[in-house]
Design a protein around this motif. Structure first.
Motif, PDB file in Angstrom:
ATOM      1  N   ARG A 151      46.470  13.362  11.754  1.00 27.28           N
ATOM      2  CA  ARG A 151      47.203  14.229  10.832  1.00 27.28           C
ATOM      3  C   ARG A 151      47.782  15.417  11.601  1.00 27.28           C
ATOM      4  NH1 ARG A 151      42.452  12.396   7.934  1.00 27.28           N
ATOM      5  NH2 ARG A 151      43.112  11.121   6.157  1.00 27.28           N
ATOM      6  N   TRP A 152      49.003  15.810  11.248  1.00 28.19           N
ATOM      7  CA  TRP A 152      49.774  16.775  12.029  1.00 28.19           C
ATOM      8  C   TRP A 152      49.785  18.165  11.394  1.00 28.19           C
ATOM      9  CZ3 TRP A 152      52.489  15.127  16.474  1.00 28.19           C
ATOM     10  CH2 TRP A 152      52.500  13.738  16.684  1.00 28.19           C
ATOM     11  N   THR A 153      50.156  19.159  12.219  1.00 27.86           N
ATOM     12  CA  THR A 153      50.512  20.485  11.736  1.00 27.86           C
ATOM     13  C   THR A 153      51.902  20.818  12.265  1.00 27.86           C
ATOM     14  OG1 THR A 153      49.604  21.683  13.637  1.00 27.86           O
ATOM     15  CG2 THR A 153      48.112  21.245  11.786  1.00 27.86           C
ATOM     16  N   GLU A 154      52.557  21.753  11.619  1.00 25.54           N
ATOM     17  CA  GLU A 154      53.908  22.145  12.034  1.00 25.54           C
ATOM     18  C   GLU A 154      53.921  22.679  13.462  1.00 25.54           C
ATOM     19  OE1 GLU A 154      53.476  22.422   7.624  1.00 25.54           O
ATOM     20  OE2 GLU A 154      52.307  23.058   9.365  1.00 25.54           O
ATOM     21  N   ARG A 155      52.972  23.542  13.780  1.00 22.72           N
ATOM     22  CA  ARG A 155      52.918  24.150  15.110  1.00 22.72           C
ATOM     23  C   ARG A 155      52.736  23.091  16.193  1.00 22.72           C
ATOM     24  NH1 ARG A 155      54.940  27.736  18.356  1.00 22.72           N
ATOM     25  NH2 ARG A 155      53.475  28.494  19.938  1.00 22.72           N
ATOM     26  N   GLU A 156      51.937  22.101  15.915  1.00 24.95           N
ATOM     27  CA  GLU A 156      51.686  21.034  16.884  1.00 24.95           C
ATOM     28  C   GLU A 156      52.962  20.246  17.182  1.00 24.95           C
ATOM     29  OE1 GLU A 156      48.582  17.305  17.392  1.00 24.95           O
ATOM     30  OE2 GLU A 156      48.869  18.254  15.447  1.00 24.95           O
ATOM     31  N   ILE A 157      53.751  19.990  16.153  1.00 30.55           N
ATOM     32  CA  ILE A 157      55.011  19.265  16.336  1.00 30.55           C
ATOM     33  C   ILE A 157      55.966  20.073  17.207  1.00 30.55           C
ATOM     34  CG2 ILE A 157      57.058  18.396  15.120  1.00 30.55           C
ATOM     35  CD1 ILE A 157      54.987  18.048  12.678  1.00 30.55           C
ATOM     36  N   ILE A 158      56.084  21.363  16.910  1.00 24.28           N
ATOM     37  CA  ILE A 158      56.979  22.231  17.680  1.00 24.28           C
ATOM     38  C   ILE A 158      56.554  22.291  19.142  1.00 24.28           C
ATOM     39  CG2 ILE A 158      57.704  24.633  17.981  1.00 24.28           C
ATOM     40  CD1 ILE A 158      57.581  24.870  14.893  1.00 24.28           C
ATOM     41  N   LYS A 159      55.245  22.436  19.414  1.00 29.86           N
ATOM     42  CA  LYS A 159      54.762  22.512  20.802  1.00 29.86           C
ATOM     43  C   LYS A 159      54.998  21.203  21.541  1.00 29.86           C
ATOM     44  CE  LYS A 159      50.541  23.857  19.939  1.00 29.86           C
ATOM     45  NZ  LYS A 159      49.148  24.283  20.239  1.00 29.86           N
ATOM     46  N   THR A 160      54.804  20.081  20.852  1.00 30.65           N
ATOM     47  CA  THR A 160      55.005  18.771  21.490  1.00 30.65           C
ATOM     48  C   THR A 160      56.450  18.597  21.934  1.00 30.65           C
ATOM     49  OG1 THR A 160      53.237  17.780  20.159  1.00 30.65           O
ATOM     50  CG2 THR A 160      54.842  16.275  21.143  1.00 30.65           C
ATOM     51  N   ILE A 161      57.397  18.924  21.063  1.00 36.00           N
ATOM     52  CA  ILE A 161      58.811  18.777  21.396  1.00 36.00           C
ATOM     53  C   ILE A 161      59.224  19.803  22.445  1.00 36.00           C
ATOM     54  CG2 ILE A 161      61.166  18.841  20.489  1.00 36.00           C
ATOM     55  CD1 ILE A 161      59.540  16.401  19.623  1.00 36.00           C
ATOM     56  N   ALA A 162      58.733  21.033  22.342  1.00 39.68           N
ATOM     57  CA  ALA A 162      59.091  22.084  23.299  1.00 39.68           C
ATOM     58  C   ALA A 162      58.653  21.715  24.716  1.00 39.68           C
ATOM     59  CB  ALA A 162      58.466  23.408  22.878  1.00 39.68           C
ATOM     60  N   SER A 163      57.507  21.062  24.851  1.00 40.83           N
ATOM     61  CA  SER A 163      57.014  20.665  26.172  1.00 40.83           C
ATOM     62  C   SER A 163      57.889  19.589  26.800  1.00 40.83           C
ATOM     63  CB  SER A 163      55.574  20.144  26.053  1.00 40.83           C
ATOM     64  OG  SER A 163      54.718  21.137  25.557  1.00 40.83           O
TER      65      SER A 163
END
Length: 229
Positions: A151-163
């Protein structure tokens, strides 16, 4: 076509079309897909749709979302509906979707929330998807091993793409909706479950308005290259 399973799926697609973020003329790649995806996308109006998954019967459309064979930006939009949590690495699968998308990657998955964790502790839902296994398939990477429900969180999605996409800042839109099996509970032979169904229905609507991040329906669209650093 619109029901408790497809309603949120269709609603998000229609909102993205209405905002001009995507178009029915776009080329669509569906990963971890199946007949439901084809029907939904057709009902919304998309005509250039390629549905893939790990099933051997997919012929030329057999694809492992964690190792897609397509070129960078080969499809306008890449979609997954309740499939990332069946991957060995949901993050890698999301990045592969983002890589082969020209406009955006769109995912429908569960959100990690306080309410969801409580539901797991009370036994209303589970951390491992045992019910998905049928004839030795349907688990992690379509094997007979039950998959962990990531299960995801918004912050996790942003960090994954930013990396992964360092030249650009992640440009994301998040969507929420509460879906409770009201009809199934209301038809139950037990009076307690029927009473619960009538009690929680208005509460679920209020929760959607006041605390959308506690909803159990979650989708996120990650757009490509729109916010240069």
């Amino acid at each position: 076509m619109r029901d408790v399973v497809t309603g949120f799926y269709i609603n998000v697609l229609e909102r993205l079309i209405a905002s001009g973020d995507i178009s029915v003329s776009d080329s669509i790649l569906v990963v971890c897909g199946g007949p439901l995806d084809a029907k939904v996308l057709s009902a919304v109006g998309f005509t250039d749709v390629t549905v893939t998954n790990l099933d051997d019967g997919m012929a030329n459309h057999r694809q492992d979302v964690e190792n897609l064979t397509y070129e960078n930006g080969q499809f306008d939009v890449v979609v997954v509906h309740a499939g990332l949590h069946h991957c060995y690495s949901p993050h890698r699968a999301l990045l592969e979707m983002y890589r082969v998308a020209r406009k955006c990657a769109l995912a429908f998955e569960a959100r990690d929330s306080l309410l969801m964790r409580i539901a797991v502790r009370l036994g209303f839902t589970q951390d491992y998807e045992f019910d998905s296994i049928e004839n030795g398939r349907g688990g992690v990477a379509d094997t007979g091993t039950p998959n962990y429900i990531y299960r995801w969180t918004e912050r996790e999605i942003i960090k994954t793409i930013a990396s992964f996409s360092t030249p650009t800042h992640p440009d994301t839109r998040f969507f929420y909706e509460m879906r409770i099996p009201i009809q199934r509970l209301a038809k139950s032979s037990g009076w307690a479950l029927r009473a619960i169904a009538h009690t929680i229905e208005p509460f679920s609507r209020l929760l959607s308005l006041l605390a959308p991040k506690q909803c159990n329906e979650f989708a996120f669209a990650v757009f490509k290259g729109r916010c240069l650093r």
